[in-house]
Design a protein around this motif. Structure first.
Motif, PDB file in Angstrom:
ATOM      1  N   ASP A 211       6.202  26.973   6.382  1.00  0.00           N
ATOM      2  CA  ASP A 211       5.025  27.833   6.485  1.00  0.00           C
ATOM      3  C   ASP A 211       4.370  27.913   5.105  1.00  0.00           C
ATOM      4  O   ASP A 211       4.962  27.488   4.110  1.00  0.00           O
ATOM      5  CB  ASP A 211       5.517  29.222   6.941  1.00  0.00           C
ATOM      6  CG  ASP A 211       4.386  30.166   7.307  1.00  0.00           C
ATOM      7  OD1 ASP A 211       3.232  29.728   7.424  1.00  0.00           O
ATOM      8  OD2 ASP A 211       4.683  31.366   7.472  1.00  0.00           O
ATOM      9  N   ARG A 286      11.863  35.501  17.467  1.00  0.00           N
ATOM     10  CA  ARG A 286      10.756  34.947  18.288  1.00  0.00           C
ATOM     11  C   ARG A 286      10.261  33.721  17.534  1.00  0.00           C
ATOM     12  O   ARG A 286      10.681  33.456  16.415  1.00  0.00           O
ATOM     13  CB  ARG A 286       9.661  36.010  18.427  1.00  0.00           C
ATOM     14  CG  ARG A 286       9.523  36.928  17.200  1.00  0.00           C
ATOM     15  CD  ARG A 286       8.493  36.509  16.258  1.00  0.00           C
ATOM     16  NE  ARG A 286       8.578  37.165  14.959  1.00  0.00           N
ATOM     17  CZ  ARG A 286       7.999  36.677  13.884  1.00  0.00           C
ATOM     18  NH1 ARG A 286       7.357  35.546  13.932  1.00  0.00           N
ATOM     19  NH2 ARG A 286       8.078  37.294  12.732  1.00  0.00           N
ATOM     20  N   ASP A 289       4.595  32.084  13.889  1.00  0.00           N
ATOM     21  CA  ASP A 289       3.173  31.835  14.056  1.00  0.00           C
ATOM     22  C   ASP A 289       2.619  31.630  12.645  1.00  0.00           C
ATOM     23  O   ASP A 289       2.619  32.586  11.875  1.00  0.00           O
ATOM     24  CB  ASP A 289       2.535  33.054  14.742  1.00  0.00           C
ATOM     25  CG  ASP A 289       1.092  32.817  15.118  1.00  0.00           C
ATOM     26  OD1 ASP A 289       0.467  31.902  14.562  1.00  0.00           O
ATOM     27  OD2 ASP A 289       0.585  33.564  15.975  1.00  0.00           O
ATOM     28  N   GLU A 291       4.140  28.399  12.913  1.00  0.00           N
ATOM     29  CA  GLU A 291       5.121  27.317  13.099  1.00  0.00           C
ATOM     30  C   GLU A 291       5.155  26.829  14.544  1.00  0.00           C
ATOM     31  O   GLU A 291       5.336  25.638  14.816  1.00  0.00           O
ATOM     32  CB  GLU A 291       6.528  27.791  12.710  1.00  0.00           C
ATOM     33  CG  GLU A 291       6.732  28.042  11.217  1.00  0.00           C
ATOM     34  CD  GLU A 291       6.482  29.474  10.815  1.00  0.00           C
ATOM     35  OE1 GLU A 291       5.645  30.144  11.474  1.00  0.00           O
ATOM     36  OE2 GLU A 291       7.097  29.935   9.851  1.00  0.00           O
TER      37      GLU A 291
HETATM   38  N1  GLY Z   1       4.898  32.513  10.047  1.00  0.00           N
HETATM   39  C1  GLY Z   1       5.887  33.494   9.824  1.00  0.00           C
HETATM   40  C2  GLY Z   1       6.176  34.354  10.972  1.00  0.00           C
HETATM   41  O1  GLY Z   1       5.809  34.098  12.104  1.00  0.00           O
HETATM   42  O2  GLY Z   1       6.843  35.361  10.755  1.00  0.00           O
END
Ligand code: GLY
Ligand code: AMP
Length: 427
Positions: A211, A286, A289, A291
């Motif tokens: 990320d 979970r 986001d 990723e």
């Molecule tokens: N991109 C890091 C998260 O979803 O926590």
């Protein structure tokens, strides 16, 4: 089978896109979704915090499976309440979701089951936390215990900064999330995200990703939810994947089962690859986001089948197939994000961006207004491309970004820089 997907981000658009390819799927409902999901699913407005209302909806629409995208409903126990009503759901129950909901819970689990992570202390008052900071010295990391929307962590390079962060937590800056504080050893190395799916007894590695948390190029500026990601992460060699499974994921799975709360769902392990090997920074319970947007572009297997196997305890013996290519996602955000930003500005030419079959434009904060797409959040689009090399995926993603007409948006221009540098170093 009718499926209900919960969430509204880019992650959920990517999940909806992958779920809708499944032959097992009849109708997909998404609550609340975003404008990008309109063509894929039926969007419904449901108060997700009202678990009884979600159960009623599932009964009314004959929903066979619920997929929960974000952490908040997991930590609030939505999966437990659905299970009690006889409705199958993907994701951990409330107790197992403490792996994300309480950093102290995860650190104690690591200590008990010998999972590699930084040394730490848990504190309920500023004085004892400050004493620990002085004893350990800087650099050191101060974390609000609970969910703080990614803002509860201060990596302090000086003791003064760490003491200030401790004071801020106990001053109520993070509300209830900061009532307890974890102070943790600073880990030096390269970060990677590791995903593994689990059914309580079997864990299956999914994929690796990296990320980009800072808002500006060169990893500068404040932290965000994530400005871009790619998968796989070349830093995660086969050996490191094996070690992560053996030393981190499997002991966590066994530990949770031993404590009476088997973990079902996706482990999203934030890792630091140190000289000693992979160390756990934190768990999320979970998909990440952005990723997830990169992961879903690479997954060839049936996502619905995989998530169902996790919920039903059927993962043993399953194998997955992934594209070898790199998927790279560039987040386009509203100018001003992660601070204040405008909503309602129009985004044009999205169809030009997704004309390349190797590109998908996943929506996050968007809404439809007549025939127009308007920005409706901080992170607005995740432009995701596949490429034979990281450099190729990066070039395709930025080509697509540049076809979008949205003067009120911005993105980082260097997503993938670490992997591209590695690739060029090898070449
Ligand atoms: N991109 C890091 C998260 O979803 O926590
Ligand atoms: P988190 O919100 O827990 O993901 O933490 C945010 C970021 O803080 C991580 O992505 C790391 O970059 C950094 N961080 C957290 N814990 C540590 C640690 N123990 N050592 C070094 N950096 C850390």
């Amino acid at each position: 089978m009718n499926v209900l997907l919960i969430g509204s981000g880019g992650r959920e658009h990517a999940l909806a896109w992958a779920l809708s390819k499944s032959a097992q799927l009849e109708t997909l409902y998404v609550a609340p979704g975003n404008a990008g999901i309109d063509g894929l699913a039926t969007r419904v407005s449901l108060d997700v915090a009202d678990h009884a209302a979600v159960v009623d909806f599932c009964r009314e629409k004959n929903i066979g499976f619920v997929v929960v995208g974000p952490e908040a409903p997991l930590v609030a126990g939505l999966v437990d309440d659905l299970s009690e009503a006889g409705i199958l759901a993907f994701g951990p129950g409330k107790v197992a979701a403490q792996l994300e909901g309480s950093k102290g819970f995860t650190k104690d689990l690591c200590a008990r089951f010998n999972i590699p992570t930084g040394a730490y202390g848990r504190f309920k008052d500023a004085e004892s936390a400050s004493d620990y900071v002085r004893k350990m010295g800087a650099p050191i990391v101060v974390k609000a215990d609970g969910l703080a929307a990614g803002k509860g962590v201060v990596v302090a390079m000086t003791e003064a900064e760490a003491l200030e962060a401790v004071a801020a937590c106990f001053d109520g800056s993070f509300g209830d999330a900061g009532a307890e504080v974890v102070v943790e050893e600073f880990l030096d190395g390269e970060e990677a995200s590791f995903f593994a799916i689990c059914d309580g007894e079997t864990a299956l590695p999914l994929a690796t990703a990296q990320d980009h948390k800072r808002v500006f190029d060169g990893d500068k500026g404040p932290n965000t939810g994530g400005m871009g990601a790619y998968s796989p992460a070349p830093v995660m060699t086969d050996d490191l994947v094996k070690r992560t499974m053996n030393e981190i994921i499997e002991p966590t799975m066994r530990g949770m089962a031993e404590m009476g709360s088997p973990f079902k769902g996706v482990f999203f392990a934030g890792l630091m690859i140190t000289e000693k090997g992979p160390q756990l920074i934190e768990y999320n319970v979970r998909f990440g986001d952005p990723e997830c947007q990169a992961l879903m572009m690479r997954l060839e297997s049936d996502l619905l089948d995989l998530l169902l196997a996790s919920a039903k305890g059927d993962l043993a013996g399953k194998t997955l197939s992934w594209r070898d290519e790199t998927a790279l996602c560039v987040v386009v955000a509203a100018k001003g994000y992660p601070g204040a930003y405008e909503k309602g500005t129009e985004i044009r030419d999205l169809d030009k961006a997704s004309a390349d079959p190797a590109v998908e434009v996943f929506h996050a904060g968007t809404k439809a207004d007549g025939g127009h797409i308007l920005a409706n959040g901080g992170r607005v689009l995740g432009v995701t491309a596949l490429g034979g090399t990281v450099a190729e995926a990066q070039a395709k993603a930025y080509e697509a970004v540049d076809r979008i007409d949205w003067p009120d948006g911005f993105c980082r221009r260097d997503i993938g820089w670490r992997a591209v540098a590695r690739e060029q170093g090898e070449g």
